[in-house]
Motif scaffolding. Structure first.
Motif, mmCIF file in Angstrom:
data_model
loop_
_atom_site.group_PDB
_atom_site.id
_atom_site.type_symbol
_atom_site.label_atom_id
_atom_site.label_comp_id
_atom_site.label_asym_id
_atom_site.label_seq_id
_atom_site.Cartn_x
_atom_site.Cartn_y
_atom_site.Cartn_z
ATOM 1 N N ARG A 124 11.500 36.322 4.622
ATOM 2 C CA ARG A 124 12.993 36.323 4.287
ATOM 3 C C ARG A 124 13.798 36.954 5.540
ATOM 4 O O ARG A 124 14.819 36.290 5.750
ATOM 5 N N GLU A 125 13.204 37.820 6.518
ATOM 6 C CA GLU A 125 13.762 38.147 7.576
ATOM 7 C C GLU A 125 13.959 37.204 8.676
ATOM 8 O O GLU A 125 15.132 36.945 9.277
ATOM 9 N N LEU A 147 6.950 24.514 6.429
ATOM 10 C CA LEU A 147 7.755 25.567 6.474
ATOM 11 C C LEU A 147 9.185 25.227 6.582
ATOM 12 O O LEU A 147 9.355 24.094 7.250
ATOM 13 N N THR A 148 10.247 25.783 6.181
ATOM 14 C CA THR A 148 11.572 25.332 6.152
ATOM 15 C C THR A 148 12.372 26.493 5.995
ATOM 16 O O THR A 148 12.152 27.620 5.442
ATOM 17 N N ASP A 149 13.791 26.340 6.332
ATOM 18 C CA ASP A 149 14.650 27.300 6.128
ATOM 19 C C ASP A 149 15.559 26.872 4.770
ATOM 20 O O ASP A 149 16.507 27.366 4.587
ATOM 21 N N SER A 150 15.437 25.674 4.449
ATOM 22 C CA SER A 150 15.883 25.173 3.178
ATOM 23 C C SER A 150 17.359 24.426 3.447
ATOM 24 O O SER A 150 17.988 23.758 2.528
ATOM 25 N N THR A 187 4.578 33.881 12.804
ATOM 26 C CA THR A 187 5.192 34.272 13.779
ATOM 27 C C THR A 187 6.203 33.104 13.988
ATOM 28 O O THR A 187 7.130 33.136 14.878
ATOM 29 N N THR A 188 6.640 31.974 12.996
ATOM 30 C CA THR A 188 7.755 31.048 13.355
ATOM 31 C C THR A 188 8.870 31.855 12.990
ATOM 32 O O THR A 188 9.136 32.306 12.045
#
Length: 191
Positions: A124-125, A147-150, A187-188
């Motif tokens: 979340r961070e 992986l995504t931030d949506s 670490t992404t």
């Protein structure tokens, strides 16, 4: 006469000893030496950034293909004949399409896989969310993920070992490289 009899008995004993069935030695595999794990940050000119192992060699997709897709990357580990292929796509209200394609590409390995385990990843961070696919058995790719931030970024990765997928012989390599893939995921962050 005694000498001839002794010679005949010795010859019979030797010949009967040679008639024993031959049992070949089991096939062995070379011992694989692994380097110590140290990492550095990668991705200053990319839409994402993460840590990779120092013994890995990152290459842009344009280095070996005719594509100019920014954000596409291959992280090679030549000593282990392994490549982690990363593809990046900026989102344009098409997250569902990318999610389905990632799932389909992972499950394309179900023909050879014994099992496919999905694990969610949430940071979340850094606003990084995704799924890791652990593909068990003699499949070509033992680990895949997205992986995504949506809203803006979508990153997909697939680890491939450039060897015949015989799980007995490549398991040590997979076990060695899996923490590197997990470290990359953990670490992404998005640039």
């Amino acid at each position: 006469m005694q000498k001839q009899f002794s010679l005949i008995v010795l010859l019979v004993v030797l010949l009967s000893a040679c008639q024993k069935e031959y049992t070949p030695k089991p096939r062995g595999y070379f011992r694989i030496e692994f380097p110590e794990k140290t990492y550095h940050r990668l991705g200053q000119n990319l839409p994402y950034s993460f840590e990779v192992a120092d013994y890995s060699i990152p290459r842009s997709a344009s280095d070996y293909t005719n594509t100019s897709d920014s954000g596409w990357l291959t992280i090679s580990t030549p000593a282990n004949k392994a490549d982690l292929h990363l593809s990046y796509a900026p989102l344009n209200n098409d997250l569902q399409k990318h999610l389905e394609e990632s799932r389909r590409l992972a499950y394309d390995h179900s023909i050879k896989a014994d099992a496919i385990e999905e694990r969610l990843f949430i940071n979340r961070e850094q606003h990084v969310y995704g799924t890791i696919y652990y593909i068990e058995g003699n499949a070509a790719s033992p680990i895949q993920f997205f992986l995504t931030d949506s809203t803006e970024h979508f990153l997909r990765g697939a680890l491939y070992i450039r060897e015949i997928p015989n799980i007995d012989s490549i398991r040590p390599v997979i076990d060695f490289l899996e923490p590197d893939v997990i470290r990359l995921i953990e670490t992404t962050h998005w640039n």
